[in-house]
Design a protein around this motif. Structure first.
Motif, PDB file in Angstrom:
ATOM      1  N   PHE A  59       5.996  -0.779 -10.356  1.00 57.92           N
ATOM      2  CA  PHE A  59       5.729  -2.169  -9.964  1.00 57.92           C
ATOM      3  C   PHE A  59       4.772  -2.824 -10.959  1.00 57.92           C
ATOM      4  O   PHE A  59       4.872  -4.019 -11.243  1.00 57.92           O
ATOM      5  N   ASN A  60       3.827  -2.054 -11.454  1.00 57.75           N
ATOM      6  CA  ASN A  60       2.845  -2.633 -12.382  1.00 57.75           C
ATOM      7  C   ASN A  60       3.481  -2.972 -13.733  1.00 57.75           C
ATOM      8  O   ASN A  60       3.118  -3.972 -14.348  1.00 57.75           O
ATOM      9  N   GLN A  61       4.412  -2.136 -14.143  1.00 56.54           N
ATOM     10  CA  GLN A  61       5.181  -2.457 -15.355  1.00 56.54           C
ATOM     11  C   GLN A  61       5.941  -3.773 -15.153  1.00 56.54           C
ATOM     12  O   GLN A  61       5.947  -4.653 -16.018  1.00 56.54           O
ATOM     13  N   ALA A  96      -1.988   0.518 -11.529  1.00 56.45           N
ATOM     14  CA  ALA A  96      -1.784   1.119 -10.215  1.00 56.45           C
ATOM     15  C   ALA A  96      -3.129   1.662  -9.710  1.00 56.45           C
ATOM     16  O   ALA A  96      -4.106   1.727 -10.472  1.00 56.45           O
ATOM     17  N   GLU A  97      -3.153   2.028  -8.439  1.00 57.62           N
ATOM     18  CA  GLU A  97      -4.328   2.708  -7.866  1.00 57.62           C
ATOM     19  C   GLU A  97      -3.889   4.102  -7.431  1.00 57.62           C
ATOM     20  O   GLU A  97      -2.920   4.241  -6.670  1.00 57.62           O
ATOM     21  N   TYR A  98      -4.591   5.103  -7.943  1.00 54.44           N
ATOM     22  CA  TYR A  98      -4.337   6.493  -7.542  1.00 54.44           C
ATOM     23  C   TYR A  98      -5.606   7.030  -6.882  1.00 54.44           C
ATOM     24  O   TYR A  98      -6.665   7.089  -7.530  1.00 54.44           O
ATOM     25  N   ASN A  99      -5.485   7.404  -5.630  1.00 54.98           N
ATOM     26  CA  ASN A  99      -6.604   8.023  -4.916  1.00 54.98           C
ATOM     27  C   ASN A  99      -7.882   7.204  -5.065  1.00 54.98           C
ATOM     28  O   ASN A  99      -8.945   7.707  -5.399  1.00 54.98           O
ATOM     29  N   ARG A 100      -7.696   5.894  -4.859  1.00 53.25           N
ATOM     30  CA  ARG A 100      -8.801   4.925  -4.866  1.00 53.25           C
ATOM     31  C   ARG A 100      -9.517   4.827  -6.213  1.00 53.25           C
ATOM     32  O   ARG A 100     -10.710   4.519  -6.290  1.00 53.25           O
ATOM     33  N   GLY A 103      -3.302  -5.892 -10.598  1.00 54.13           N
ATOM     34  CA  GLY A 103      -2.737  -4.655 -10.065  1.00 54.13           C
ATOM     35  C   GLY A 103      -1.908  -4.897  -8.825  1.00 54.13           C
ATOM     36  O   GLY A 103      -2.136  -5.852  -8.073  1.00 54.13           O
ATOM     37  N   VAL A 104      -0.943  -4.016  -8.636  1.00 58.19           N
ATOM     38  CA  VAL A 104      -0.098  -4.070  -7.445  1.00 58.19           C
ATOM     39  C   VAL A 104       0.053  -2.646  -6.917  1.00 58.19           C
ATOM     40  O   VAL A 104       0.192  -1.700  -7.692  1.00 58.19           O
ATOM     41  N   SER A 105      -0.036  -2.509  -5.596  1.00 58.19           N
ATOM     42  CA  SER A 105       0.175  -1.201  -4.990  1.00 58.19           C
ATOM     43  C   SER A 105       0.938  -1.372  -3.688  1.00 58.19           C
ATOM     44  O   SER A 105       1.115  -2.502  -3.206  1.00 58.19           O
ATOM     45  N   VAL A 106       1.360  -0.253  -3.124  1.00 60.74           N
ATOM     46  CA  VAL A 106       2.060  -0.316  -1.845  1.00 60.74           C
ATOM     47  C   VAL A 106       1.067  -0.528  -0.695  1.00 60.74           C
ATOM     48  O   VAL A 106       1.460  -0.906   0.392  1.00 60.74           O
ATOM     49  N   GLY A 107      -0.191  -0.277  -0.953  1.00 65.28           N
ATOM     50  CA  GLY A 107      -1.216  -0.428   0.085  1.00 65.28           C
ATOM     51  C   GLY A 107      -1.655  -1.873   0.248  1.00 65.28           C
ATOM     52  O   GLY A 107      -1.494  -2.691  -0.664  1.00 65.28           O
ATOM     53  N   THR A 108      -2.246  -2.171   1.415  1.00 68.78           N
ATOM     54  CA  THR A 108      -2.600  -3.559   1.721  1.00 68.78           C
ATOM     55  C   THR A 108      -3.780  -4.079   0.896  1.00 68.78           C
ATOM     56  O   THR A 108      -3.943  -5.288   0.762  1.00 68.78           O
TER      57      THR A 108
HETATM   58  C1  FMN Z   1      -1.189  10.234  -6.990  1.00 67.83           C
HETATM   59  C2  FMN Z   1      -1.027   8.957  -6.206  1.00 67.83           C
HETATM   60  C3  FMN Z   1      -2.123   8.407  -5.558  1.00 67.83           C
HETATM   61  C4  FMN Z   1      -2.005   7.173  -4.891  1.00 67.83           C
HETATM   62  N1  FMN Z   1      -3.108   6.593  -4.349  1.00 67.83           N
HETATM   63  C5  FMN Z   1      -3.052   5.321  -3.882  1.00 67.83           C
HETATM   64  C6  FMN Z   1      -4.231   4.615  -3.515  1.00 67.83           C
HETATM   65  O1  FMN Z   1      -5.341   5.105  -3.610  1.00 67.83           O
HETATM   66  N2  FMN Z   1      -4.106   3.333  -3.088  1.00 67.83           N
HETATM   67  C7  FMN Z   1      -2.872   2.726  -2.977  1.00 67.83           C
HETATM   68  O2  FMN Z   1      -2.811   1.568  -2.585  1.00 67.83           O
HETATM   69  N3  FMN Z   1      -1.735   3.373  -3.320  1.00 67.83           N
HETATM   70  C8  FMN Z   1      -1.798   4.649  -3.778  1.00 67.83           C
HETATM   71  N4  FMN Z   1      -0.664   5.302  -4.184  1.00 67.83           N
HETATM   72  C9  FMN Z   1       0.646   4.638  -4.021  1.00 67.83           C
HETATM   73  C10 FMN Z   1       0.892   3.667  -5.166  1.00 67.83           C
HETATM   74  O3  FMN Z   1       0.418   2.378  -4.800  1.00 67.83           O
HETATM   75  C11 FMN Z   1       2.401   3.579  -5.450  1.00 67.83           C
HETATM   76  O4  FMN Z   1       2.877   4.865  -5.826  1.00 67.83           O
HETATM   77  C12 FMN Z   1       2.711   2.557  -6.509  1.00 67.83           C
HETATM   78  O5  FMN Z   1       4.111   2.411  -6.603  1.00 67.83           O
HETATM   79  C13 FMN Z   1       2.114   2.959  -7.855  1.00 67.83           C
HETATM   80  O6  FMN Z   1       2.246   1.932  -8.796  1.00 67.83           O
HETATM   81  P1  FMN Z   1       3.503   1.849  -9.799  1.00 67.83           P
HETATM   82  O7  FMN Z   1       4.674   1.403  -8.971  1.00 67.83           O
HETATM   83  O8  FMN Z   1       3.101   0.836 -10.799  1.00 67.83           O
HETATM   84  O9  FMN Z   1       3.705   3.215 -10.382  1.00 67.83           O
HETATM   85  C14 FMN Z   1      -0.757   6.527  -4.822  1.00 67.83           C
HETATM   86  C15 FMN Z   1       0.354   7.118  -5.450  1.00 67.83           C
HETATM   87  C16 FMN Z   1       0.219   8.304  -6.136  1.00 67.83           C
HETATM   88  C17 FMN Z   1       1.430   8.897  -6.845  1.00 67.83           C
END
Ligand code: FMN
Length: 183
Positions: free
Chosen positions: A18-20, A77-81, A112-117
């Motif tokens: 999504f970020n790409q 993206a956000e990974y593990n906050r 940034g964009v993530s699946v979380g709110t």
């Molecule tokens: C290792 C890992 C950790 C993640 N941690 C979070 C997080 O902390 N917060 C969040 O909102 N989403 C988290 N996600 C879900 C990501 O928002 C979701 O995978 C998103 O599609 C990542 O961005 P991308 O589509 O640009 O790769 C995590 C995903 C992965 C794989």
């Protein structure tokens, strides 16, 4: 013709990221005198300080591209906050050897964009701490925390109607920020 080049660093290597998509879509909102160039980070080695005296070709390429830019846009993206390791790895590489950082002084933007709110808010906060240390003046407002949902992007890969005005405002401010800070 573009007078200002923005280096774009995407904090995700996922194929359907999504970020790409956001990085590509938001670039379409830029004015004619701006171009946006996504930098490759997926071929960088893992950073080791042992390699500082002989940085890999991919690292030297990254630093040259940053130095040639008028500003840097991070779309993460956000990974593990926090920010993903691939982004931190790229940041660390281009910050070294000590005293030879490619980042210093480059005006920055953060999206940034993530699946979380909360839409990468915590990752962005961590990233901003790093950018402050790297001496990168970073646009503060508007903050852009996007949640990935239907309609964020239109069928042409642009920003969908619900977020377009907000992101156009962000782009207008970022453009002014880059112009103000570029030397
Ligand atoms: C290792 C890992 C950790 C993640 N941690 C979070 C997080 O902390 N917060 C969040 O909102 N989403 C988290 N996600 C879900 C990501 O928002 C979701 O995978 C998103 O599609 C990542 O961005 P991308 O589509 O640009 O790769 C995590 C995903 C992965 C794989």
């Amino acid at each position: 013709m573009a007078q200002f080049v923005v280096a774009v660093v995407v904090g995700s290597l996922r194929r359907e990221s999504f970020n790409q998509k956001l990085a590509t879509a938001v670039a379409k909102l830029g004015p004619a005198d701006f171009s946006f160039k996504q930098l490759r980070i997926n071929d960088l080695p893992l950073y080791s300080q042992d390699d500082d005296p002989h940085q890999a070709d991919a690292v030297r390429r990254l630093k040259d591209e940053i130095r040639a830019s008028h500003g840097v846009l991070f779309v993460t993206a956000e990974y593990n906050r926090s920010m993903p390791g691939v982004l931190k790895n790229a940041i660390d590489h281009a910050s070294r050897p000590y005293g030879q950082s490619a980042w210093a002084g480059k005006p920055a933007g953060v999206l940034g964009v993530s699946v979380g709110t909360i839409g990468t808010a915590v990752a962005q906060q961590h990233l901003r701490t790093v950018l402050a240390y790297l001496d990168m003046p970073t646009l503060g407002q508007p903050e852009v925390f996007l949640q990935a949902k239907e309609g964020l992007f239109d069928n042409d890969g642009g920003i969908g109607p619900a977020s377009r005005r907000f992101l156009q405002d962000w782009m207008d401010r970022y453009v002014a920020w880059v112009k103000h800070h570029s030397v």
